[in-house]
Design an enzyme around this catalytic site. Structure first.
Site, PDB file in Angstrom:
ATOM      1  CB  SER A   6      -1.124   0.130   1.173  1.00 12.30           C
ATOM      2  OG  SER A   6      -1.769   0.700   1.047  1.00 12.30           O
TER       3      SER A   6
ATOM      4  CE  LYS B 136      -2.337   0.547  -3.862  1.00  9.29           C
ATOM      5  NZ  LYS B 136      -3.087   0.705  -3.549  1.00  9.29           N
TER       6      LYS B 136
ATOM      7  CG  ASN C 170      -3.322  -3.759  -4.812  1.00  9.42           C
ATOM      8  OD1 ASN C 170      -2.810  -5.355  -5.770  1.00  9.42           O
ATOM      9  ND2 ASN C 170      -4.737  -4.352  -4.228  1.00  9.42           N
TER      10      ASN C 170
ATOM     11  CG  ASP D   7      -6.398  -1.956  -5.458  1.00  8.08           C
ATOM     12  OD1 ASP D   7      -6.329  -2.032  -4.672  1.00  8.08           O
ATOM     13  OD2 ASP D   7      -5.219  -1.197  -5.259  1.00  8.08           O
TER      14      ASP D   7
ATOM     15  N   GLY E 163     -12.995  10.723  -9.625  1.00  9.69           N
ATOM     16  CA  GLY E 163     -11.938  10.511  -9.205  1.00  9.69           C
ATOM     17  C   GLY E 163     -10.609   9.850  -9.722  1.00  9.69           C
ATOM     18  CB  ALA E 164      -8.210  10.816 -12.207  1.00 10.75           C
TER      19      ALA E 164
ATOM     20  CB  VAL F  69     -14.434   3.509  -4.647  1.00 13.03           C
ATOM     21  CG1 VAL F  69     -13.285   2.835  -4.017  1.00 13.03           C
ATOM     22  CG2 VAL F  69     -14.763   2.976  -5.885  1.00 13.03           C
TER      23      VAL F  69
ATOM     24  N   GLY G 258     -18.852  -0.279  -1.721  1.00 11.17           N
ATOM     25  CA  GLY G 258     -17.458  -0.029  -1.535  1.00 11.17           C
ATOM     26  C   GLY G 258     -16.356  -0.964  -0.757  1.00 11.17           C
TER      27      GLY G 258
HETATM   28  P1  NAD Z   1      -6.267   9.020  -4.108  1.00 15.25           P
HETATM   29  O1  NAD Z   1      -5.646  10.338  -2.215  1.00 15.25           O
HETATM   30  O2  NAD Z   1      -5.558   8.766  -4.328  1.00 15.25           O
HETATM   31  O3  NAD Z   1      -7.712  10.198  -5.065  1.00 15.25           O
HETATM   32  C1  NAD Z   1      -8.445  10.648  -4.455  1.00 15.25           C
HETATM   33  C2  NAD Z   1      -9.234  11.288  -5.370  1.00 15.25           C
HETATM   34  O4  NAD Z   1     -10.208  11.537  -5.193  1.00 15.25           O
HETATM   35  C3  NAD Z   1      -7.879  12.337  -6.121  1.00 15.25           C
HETATM   36  O5  NAD Z   1      -8.915  12.374  -7.547  1.00 15.25           O
HETATM   37  C4  NAD Z   1      -8.609  13.955  -6.236  1.00 15.25           C
HETATM   38  O6  NAD Z   1      -8.487  14.847  -6.925  1.00 15.25           O
HETATM   39  C5  NAD Z   1     -10.218  13.673  -5.984  1.00 15.25           C
HETATM   40  N1  NAD Z   1     -10.513  14.053  -4.694  1.00 15.25           N
HETATM   41  C6  NAD Z   1      -9.948  14.366  -3.355  1.00 15.25           C
HETATM   42  N2  NAD Z   1     -11.145  15.097  -2.409  1.00 15.25           N
HETATM   43  C7  NAD Z   1     -12.319  15.800  -3.825  1.00 15.25           C
HETATM   44  C8  NAD Z   1     -13.420  16.830  -3.263  1.00 15.25           C
HETATM   45  N3  NAD Z   1     -12.873  17.506  -2.581  1.00 15.25           N
HETATM   46  N4  NAD Z   1     -13.832  17.015  -4.173  1.00 15.25           N
HETATM   47  C9  NAD Z   1     -13.986  15.902  -5.574  1.00 15.25           C
HETATM   48  N5  NAD Z   1     -12.473  15.225  -5.659  1.00 15.25           N
HETATM   49  C10 NAD Z   1     -11.556  15.405  -5.137  1.00 15.25           C
HETATM   50  O7  NAD Z   1      -7.530   8.556  -2.914  1.00 15.25           O
HETATM   51  P2  NAD Z   1      -7.613   6.762  -3.610  1.00 15.25           P
HETATM   52  O8  NAD Z   1      -7.168   5.887  -2.539  1.00 15.25           O
HETATM   53  O9  NAD Z   1      -7.948   6.794  -4.744  1.00 15.25           O
HETATM   54  O10 NAD Z   1      -8.468   6.656  -2.781  1.00 15.25           O
HETATM   55  C11 NAD Z   1     -10.569   6.773  -2.968  1.00 15.25           C
HETATM   56  C12 NAD Z   1     -11.449   6.686  -1.626  1.00 15.25           C
HETATM   57  O11 NAD Z   1     -11.110   5.458  -2.026  1.00 15.25           O
HETATM   58  C13 NAD Z   1     -10.779   7.343  -0.230  1.00 15.25           C
HETATM   59  O12 NAD Z   1     -11.861   7.098   0.275  1.00 15.25           O
HETATM   60  C14 NAD Z   1     -10.591   5.293   0.052  1.00 15.25           C
HETATM   61  O13 NAD Z   1     -10.761   5.238   1.125  1.00 15.25           O
HETATM   62  C15 NAD Z   1     -10.981   4.907  -1.087  1.00 15.25           C
HETATM   63  N6  NAD Z   1     -10.843   3.477  -1.537  1.00 15.25           N
HETATM   64  C16 NAD Z   1     -12.086   1.906  -1.463  1.00 15.25           C
HETATM   65  C17 NAD Z   1     -10.977   0.629  -1.338  1.00 15.25           C
HETATM   66  C18 NAD Z   1     -12.259  -0.378  -2.359  1.00 15.25           C
HETATM   67  O14 NAD Z   1     -11.707  -1.444  -1.627  1.00 15.25           O
HETATM   68  N7  NAD Z   1     -13.567  -0.195  -1.658  1.00 15.25           N
HETATM   69  C19 NAD Z   1      -9.829   0.973  -1.984  1.00 15.25           C
HETATM   70  C20 NAD Z   1      -8.993   2.142  -2.331  1.00 15.25           C
HETATM   71  C21 NAD Z   1      -9.689   3.382  -1.739  1.00 15.25           C
END
Ligand code: NAD
Length: 294
Positions: free
Chosen positions: A72, A76, A97, A112, A136-137, A236, A259
């Site tokens: 993680s 990663k 991962n 993932d 979200g990217a 997610v 998620g």
């Molecule tokens: P990250 O920080 O890599 O990416 C977050 C993305 O969200 C970025 O693209 C950012 O630009 C955007 N963002 C952040 N705040 C924002 C806002 N207020 N408005 C609009 N866009 C916004 O994070 P990540 O690792 O991609 O994780 C994102 C979410 O997914 C988290 O809540 C994490 O807990 C969850 N997650 C869940 C799983 C699962 O297995 N279900 C796996 C990974 C992450």
């Protein structure tokens, strides 16, 4: 985990490396699953700095008894250069991962995106030729975007605020489009006209930002009028399990997918890679929901 009295000199190990790591739920999930399946292995956590990765990869690969490990943040992306092989998904995502040890090699996977895709398939979504719109990217969003393209989706439109993730994703999207034939496009989240138009064409909507997760659980990036009745809608983040987006989707008669399933399936695919068995999804989901403190 094997019961403590069953641990022996034959017990193997899998691991999670990350930093920080103490918040993880993976330890409970994998140890419960190993015990349930009768696998003589334990799953442990190690806080690892990026500078320690070359030695760690080499040591884990050569000492024997370490069957594989999860990776993680912040390891990663950095770990890719130290592994012997990468799957297409891991190479296109630029992130690993899950590491598998096979034939003396350390092979980097990314489960993932595969976990997300498997979860939606289990809910009845067939992705070939379909159109996805995602907010979200970042890490999770990139993984989903790449795997959706590899699995045959026709188009993925990703809406992101103009931060670092936006520009990194644009480069990745160009490569993914070229290699897979799926049209992957990164848009500015502020371009509401394009966002609305893409949502009208979409078969599935996905939120992969932290919006919807506590303390942002009263928020949702998809305006209600952008959600077409009857389509698939996924979140997610999973804290709370039923986010505002999923409640809105259910009210419109959509298939709302939380998620937790992605989290469980990415772990199940890792266990399949390490040990070749299918995780008992109902059993593990029950345990995880009981202990998540959501
Ligand atoms: P990250 O920080 O890599 O990416 C977050 C993305 O969200 C970025 O693209 C950012 O630009 C955007 N963002 C952040 N705040 C924002 C806002 N207020 N408005 C609009 N866009 C916004 O994070 P990540 O690792 O991609 O994780 C994102 C979410 O997914 C988290 O809540 C994490 O807990 C969850 N997650 C869940 C799983 C699962 O297995 N279900 C796996 C990974 C992450």
């Amino acid at each position: 985990m094997s019961d403590i009295e069953n641990l022996s000199g034959h017990t193997h190990m899998c691991a999670l490396i990350a930093n920080p790591i103490r918040h993880t739920k993976a330890v409970g999930m994998h140890n419960a699953s190993f015990a349930h399946q009768g696998i003589d292995s334990v799953y442990l956590c190690f806080e690892v700095e990026n500078e320690q990765l070359p030695a760690l990869v080499q040591t884990f690969k050569t000492i024997g008894g370490v069957d594989g490990y999860n990776v993680s943040m912040p390891n990663k992306m950095e770990i890719c250069q130290y592994l012997d092989e990468l799957t297409d998904a891991a190479r296109l995502m630029g992130a690993v991962n899950t590491v598998e040890h096979r034939d003396g090699k350390a092979i980097g996977h990314n489960t993932d995106g595969a976990g997300f895709m498997r979860n939606i398939k289990e809910h009845g979504f067939e992705c070939v030729g379909k159109r996805m719109v995602m907010t979200g990217a970042g890490g999770a969003g990139s993984a989903i975007m790449v795997q959706a393209a590899l699995d045959g989706m026709a188009a993925v439109d990703v809406f992101n605020i103009k931060d670092d993730a936006f520009y990194a994703a644009q480069e990745k999207a160009a490569l993914v489009s070229e290699e897979t034939g799926c049209r992957v496009t990164i848009h500015d989240l502020d371009d509401r006209e394009t966002f609305g138009a893409c949502c009208q064409q979409a078969d599935i909507l996905v939120n992969s930002t932290r919006v919807g997760m506590k303390p942002l659980d009263d928020q949702c990036l998809f305006p209600e009028e952008f959600i077409k009745p009857g389509i698939f809608v996924c979140d997610v983040p999973y804290n709370p399990i039923k986010t505002k987006l999923l409640k809105m989707a259910e009210a419109k008669g959509c298939v709302a997918i939380d998620g937790i399933g992605m989290m469980l399936w990415q772990g199940a695919i890792a266990e399949k890679i390490w040990y070749g068995f299918d995780m008992d999804m109902d059993y593990v989901r029950g345990l995880v929901e009981q202990h998540l403190d959501l």
